[in-house]
Scaffold this active site. Structure first.
Site, PDB file in Angstrom:
ATOM      1  N   ASP A  53      59.109  56.813  30.068  1.00 41.08           N
ATOM      2  CA  ASP A  53      60.318  56.805  30.903  1.00 41.08           C
ATOM      3  C   ASP A  53      61.240  58.030  30.767  1.00 41.08           C
ATOM      4  O   ASP A  53      61.594  58.405  29.647  1.00 41.08           O
ATOM      5  CB  ASP A  53      61.204  55.602  30.567  1.00 41.08           C
ATOM      6  CG  ASP A  53      60.445  54.316  30.380  1.00 41.08           C
ATOM      7  OD1 ASP A  53      59.219  54.305  30.562  1.00 41.08           O
ATOM      8  OD2 ASP A  53      61.079  53.317  30.031  1.00 41.08           O
TER       9      ASP A  53
HETATM   10  N1  DQQ Z   1      59.619  51.559  28.405  1.00 42.70           N
HETATM   11  C1  DQQ Z   1      59.806  50.433  29.274  1.00 42.70           C
HETATM   12  C2  DQQ Z   1      61.232  50.044  29.030  1.00 42.70           C
HETATM   13  C3  DQQ Z   1      61.388  50.291  27.572  1.00 42.70           C
HETATM   14  C4  DQQ Z   1      60.616  51.538  27.350  1.00 42.70           C
HETATM   15  C5  DQQ Z   1      59.521  50.762  30.702  1.00 42.70           C
HETATM   16  C6  DQQ Z   1      59.931  51.608  26.014  1.00 42.70           C
HETATM   17  O1  DQQ Z   1      61.519  48.719  29.377  1.00 42.70           O
HETATM   18  O2  DQQ Z   1      62.762  50.434  27.193  1.00 42.70           O
HETATM   19  O3  DQQ Z   1      58.414  51.618  30.842  1.00 42.70           O
HETATM   20  O4  DQQ Z   1      59.248  52.828  25.845  1.00 42.70           O
END
Ligand code: DQQ
Length: 542
Positions: A22
């Site tokens: 992300d």
């Molecule tokens: N990636 C998810 C999120 C979380 C993060 C979404 C963890 O919900 O916070 O891809 O790497």
């Protein structure tokens, strides 16, 4: 190893090595763009998550800094997960992020933390402090393992508000929090929004869009000639969905507009590989910009072997379509500074079965912009109503793309681009349209980005991504822009109405052995009114 190098992108955001996911807390601060992102410093699969940090003056050339936030305290020792930035009055940025305090319950015990820059006079915001009064928000017993990804905050009645993604059984829930000082937060007695039967809301995003122009708005704008967008990343389907609606500031809730589909069958920023996106307001250019992550579509063995995994898509400017019914997304204008050698075609007629090669540029690293015209819609093939019975609404477009690929002759279409094509068409990644004769105008124009024929390596995940383009075609015209970058093809139809990103791993169509064609396989003549294609230079990339 030659192939592994060949699949690395040239102008998409990625670090030197290792896993990324992300985008986090994008912001513009004192003349500098900041991008943080989920990063594994120890390898190329997900884990050991820290906030890596890069800075840029143009969203295209990036310089890496030290990780901004790393696990170190009881409130984040098992991971620093996604979050957002808010720039408080007097130019004071604050990050809210999810800390993992224990490995149980899986996938981790989740709290919300804040971090502040050590020195706000440093435009690079190099060092971040995690104050000792963290965590600032704790979960309840029920949602401790599904309570994450705080948003950028806005102000209502003199208090800060923000929302955190969660779920209750299969209901996606966006909890609302309120604070007078950004440190003491209380749970509001109702969520900002909730949606049945979709599961966990990951990475919610909530922001205003103007109904009078293309300019973006700061998140603190909550009234006026605006609508609001509520976006969530739904982990069960792995797409970013949004609705357009109203932020009702009396009730302090978000209400999707009449006619919006608030479910897996709803609108998406991108109908392909694009997840966990996050937008920010860029006051220097008065626009709102969206970052989104494109994961690999290859096997974990391959990530490990090549030593990297994941890219960020080209940042996209977002604004409300004049219809008010959807958003438009378009690559930021700065990308055009990478355009190098240019080739053009104009008024080229394509009869059924024709393929015209575009030569003279580095087609494995290119930007292609084309406008197609056709005499009428008369030859459009019939839309098969059985599809509506056979396929669930949320996969309908993708399923039709899967059964009606480029090789099945049509009436008006299939026509479009064959990107990353090998010498003898053993491999190609087609991006194309098929136009149907149907009374349902929302299903008239189908756009496909088909990874199925993209590689001879059958181990790869090769989805036939698809989305409908809400276009009446009254002018007998449709445009397509594709950003091709070795293992990614990001395509924008009709000025950003429908966007599809595919990750692909050709074994033959790599570097100078890749070709680009424009094709038509419908009985109706399609004319390339104008085509511009550019080689794309390499920016400074971390
Ligand atoms: N990636 C998810 C999120 C979380 C993060 C979404 C963890 O919900 O916070 O891809 O790497």
């Amino acid at each position: 190893t030659e192939i592994q190098e060949a699949h690395r992108t040239g102008y998409h955001f990625q670090p030197k090595q290792n896993w990324i996911n992300d985008p986090n807390a994008p912001m513009f601060y004192k003349g500098i763009y900041h991008l943080f992102y989920q990063y594994n410093p120890k390898g190329s699969i997900w884990g050991n998550i820290v906030w890596a940090h890069s800075v840029s003056e143009d969203l295209i050339n990036w310089t890496p800094l030290e990780p901004a936030i790393e696990p170190s305290k009881p409130f984040d020792q098992f991971g620093c997960w996604s979050g957002s930035a808010t720039v408080l009055p007097d130019d004071k940025p604050v990050i809210l992020y999810t800390g993992i305090t224990a490995e149980q319950p899986e996938p981790g015990y989740q709290v919300q933390n804040y971090a502040i820059p050590e020195d706000t006079s440093d435009p690079y915001l190099t060092k971040w402090i995690k104050p000792d009064d963290n965590p600032i928000i704790k979960p309840t017993q029920e949602n401790a393992s599904a309570f994450r990804d705080p948003t950028t905050a806005w102000m209502l009645n003199g208090q800060w508000e923000m929302t955190v993604g969660s779920k209750q059984d299969m209901v996606g829930v966006s909890y609302l929090y309120r604070s007078p000082d950004f440190i003491n937060w209380t749970l509001v007695d109702h969520p900002l929004h909730e949606t049945e039967n979709v599961g966990m809301f990951e990475c919610p995003d909530f922001y205003p869009v103007s109904i009078t122009g293309e300019n973006g708005l700061d998140t603190t704008v909550i009234e006026g000639e605006i609508k609001h967008v509520f976006k969530v990343s739904l982990d069960m389907t792995r797409y970013d969905y949004y609705t357009i609606g109203k932020y009702d500031i009396e009730q302090d809730i978000y209400i999707p507009d009449e006619g919006m589909i608030d479910s897996w069958a709803g609108l998406r920023y991108d109908w392909g590989n694009f997840y966990a996106s996050k937008s920010f307001f860029d006051p220097s250019k008065n626009r709102r910009v969206i970052w989104g992550w494109a994961n690999e579509s290859s096997t974990i063995d391959e990530y490990v072997k090549k030593g990297w995994a994941g890219i960020q898509c080209i940042p996209r400017t977002v604004w409300l379509d004049p219809s008010g019914k959807q958003l438009l997304l378009w690559p930021v204008a700065e990308l055009e500074t990478l355009r190098d050698v240019n080739v053009q075609l104009s008024n080229v007629e394509l009869n059924q079965g024709d393929k015209v090669e575009v030569e003279g540029i580095t087609v494995a690293q290119a930007d292609v912009d084309v406008v197609f015209t056709f005499p009428s819609l008369d030859k459009a093939e019939a839309y098969d109503n059985a599809w509506d019975e056979t396929y669930p609404p949320e996969t309908l477009a993708e399923n039709i793309c899967g059964v009606m690929g480029t090789t099945k002759q049509g009436g008006l279409g299939p026509f479009g681009l064959l990107t990353l094509t090998s010498n003898d068409f053993e491999e190609y990644t087609p991006v194309f349209f098929r136009v149907f004769n149907t009374p349902n105008t929302n299903r008239r124009v189908l756009m496909c980005s088909d990874a199925m024929p993209s590689t001879l390596n059958e181990q790869e995940y090769r989805p036939s991504f698809g989305g409908f383009v809400d276009l009446d075609l009254a002018d007998n015209k449709i445009s397509l822009r594709s950003l091709i970058d070795h293992s990614v093809v990001e395509s924008f139809a009709a000025g950003g109405k429908t966007v599809i990103t595919s990750r692909v791993y050709p074994t033959l169509a790599i570097n100078e052995n890749a070709h680009l064609h424009v094709f038509n396989n419908g009985t109706e003549i399609v004319t390339i009114e104008r085509l511009d294609a550019w080689s794309m230079k390499n920016p400074m990339m971390n």
